[in-house]
Enzyme design. Structure first.
Site, PDB file in Angstrom:
ATOM      1  N   ASP A  59      33.317  39.253  13.859  1.00  0.00           N
ATOM      2  CA  ASP A  59      32.462  40.355  14.290  1.00  0.00           C
ATOM      3  C   ASP A  59      31.122  39.758  14.727  1.00  0.00           C
ATOM      4  OD1 ASP A  59      30.868  42.564  14.623  1.00  0.00           O
ATOM      5  OD2 ASP A  59      31.200  43.391  12.622  1.00  0.00           O
ATOM      6  N   SER A 139      25.287  45.604  32.642  1.00  0.00           N
ATOM      7  CA  SER A 139      26.045  46.674  33.297  1.00  0.00           C
ATOM      8  C   SER A 139      25.204  47.279  34.410  1.00  0.00           C
ATOM      9  CB  SER A 139      26.404  47.767  32.288  1.00  0.00           C
ATOM     10  OG  SER A 139      26.923  48.916  32.936  1.00  0.00           O
ATOM     11  N   TYR A 152      24.022  54.086  25.885  1.00  0.00           N
ATOM     12  CA  TYR A 152      24.706  52.904  26.431  1.00  0.00           C
ATOM     13  C   TYR A 152      23.867  52.296  27.553  1.00  0.00           C
ATOM     14  CZ  TYR A 152      27.912  50.084  29.176  1.00  0.00           C
ATOM     15  OH  TYR A 152      28.479  49.049  29.882  1.00  0.00           O
ATOM     16  N   LYS A 156      22.081  48.408  27.782  1.00  0.00           N
ATOM     17  CA  LYS A 156      22.305  47.425  28.838  1.00  0.00           C
ATOM     18  C   LYS A 156      21.010  47.111  29.588  1.00  0.00           C
ATOM     19  CE  LYS A 156      26.615  46.598  28.076  1.00  0.00           C
ATOM     20  NZ  LYS A 156      27.059  45.272  27.593  1.00  0.00           N
TER      21      LYS A 156
END
Length: 248
Positions: A59, A139, A152, A156
Site C-alpha cells: 500500500d 490528470s 479528485y 491532481k
C-alpha cells in the site's frame, strides 16, 4: 533500448496505465519493481518478464510500501534510477458537498500522500547518486476540471504543483521531476469517472476529446518512457498532456 541498465519503481503497475508503463519500460530494457495492492494483477504482469519485473504487494499510501520497493530494487537489481508515482484512485461523480470523509481521505492518501512517501524514501538515494528521474501521473482533471469530480480534480492539481516545486528544488541534485496528464482511458477506473459505462455516456465523453478516442496504457507507456529517459535530459517540471487535445 532507451532504458537499458536502469531500474524503476512503478506504483499501481498491476493494471491500466501502470501496466502499460511497466510493459514499455521492460521493452526498453529496464528492470522494474512493480508495486500494487492487487497481488493477482502484480503477479500476472510480472510473469510476462520474471527476470526483469519484481512484484511487490504493498500500500503506497503508507511509508512502508516505498521503503520495501526501494530495498527490493537495490537488493535484486543493484540500483534504482526511476520512480513512477502512478497509483491513483477516483470517485464516482458526486456534488462536492456530498462526498463523504472516508472517500476524501482515500483520494488524499493515494493520490497525494503516496507521492510524499515516495519522495521521503527515494529522493535521498537519488541525491546521493546525483541522478534520478521521477514521474508523477496527474490528470487532465487537474488542468480542466469537470463538475462533480471536485476533490479528485483538486488532488491532481496538487500533483501538478508538487511536480513543479519538486523539479525546481531537486534540479541542483541532478534529479528531474515531470508529470503526465492522461485523459480518461479504457481502464478499470473509466466507469468510476463517468458514473456509468454505457454507449451514450461513452459517446458524450469521447465528444470532448478532439482525437476521438480514449487514451490507452500504451500511450502512457510511450510518454513515460520518453520523460524518464536521457532523451528528456533537459526536460523537468512539465505536466505533459497526453489527452488527444482534451485540454485545448
Amino acid at each position: 533500448m532507451r532504458l537499458e541498465g536502469r531500474t524503476a519503481i512503478v506504483t499501481g503497475g498491476g493494471s491500466g496505465f501502470g501496466e502499460g508503463i511497466v510493459r514499455k519500460f521492460v521493452a526498453e530494457g529496464a528492470r522494474v519493481v512493480l508495486v500494487d495492492r492487487d497481488g493477482d494483477g502484480a503477479r500476472r504482469v510480472a510473469a510476462e518478464a520474471p527476470d526483469q519485473i519484481a512484484p511487490l504487494v504493498a500500500d503506497v499510501s503508507r511509508a512502508e510500501g516505498f521503503a520495501s520497493a526501494r530495498d527490493i530494487a537495490l537488493s535484486r537489481f543493484g540500483r534504482l534510477d526511476i520512480l513512477v508515482n502512478n497509483a491513483g484512485v477516483g470517485h464516482t461523480p458526486k456534488p462536492l458537498d456530498e462526498l463523504d470523509e472516508a472517500d476524501f481521505d482515500r483520494i488524499a492518501n493515494v493520490n497525494m500522500r503516496s507521492i510524499y512517501h515516495g519522495a521521503r524514501a527515494i529522493v535521498p538515494h537519488f541525491k546521493e547518486k546525483g541522478y534520478g528521474a521521477i514521474l508523477n501521473v496527474a490528470s487532465t482533471g487537474g488542468v480542466s476540471p469537470r463538475p462533480n469530480l471536485t476533490w479528485y480534480n483538486a488532488s491532481k492539481g496538487w500533483v501538478i504543483t508538487a511536480t513543479r516545486a519538486m523539479a525546481v528544488e531537486l534540479a541542483p541534485f541532478g534529479i528531474r521531476v515531470n508529470a503526465i496528464n492522461p485523459v480518461a482511458g479504457d481502464t478499470p477506473l473509466l466507469k468510476t469517472f463517468m458514473g456509468a459505462d454505457t454507449p451514450d455516456v461513452r459517446e458524450k465523453f469521447l465528444a470532448t476529446i478532439p482525437i476521438g478516442r480514449f487514451s490507452t496504457p500504451e500511450d502512457m507507456g510511450n510518454a513515460a518512457c520518453f520523460l524518464c529517459s536521457d532523451e528528456a535530459s533537459m526536460v523537468t517540471g512539465i505536466a505533459m498532456e497526453v489527452d488527444g487535445g482534451r485540454c485545448i
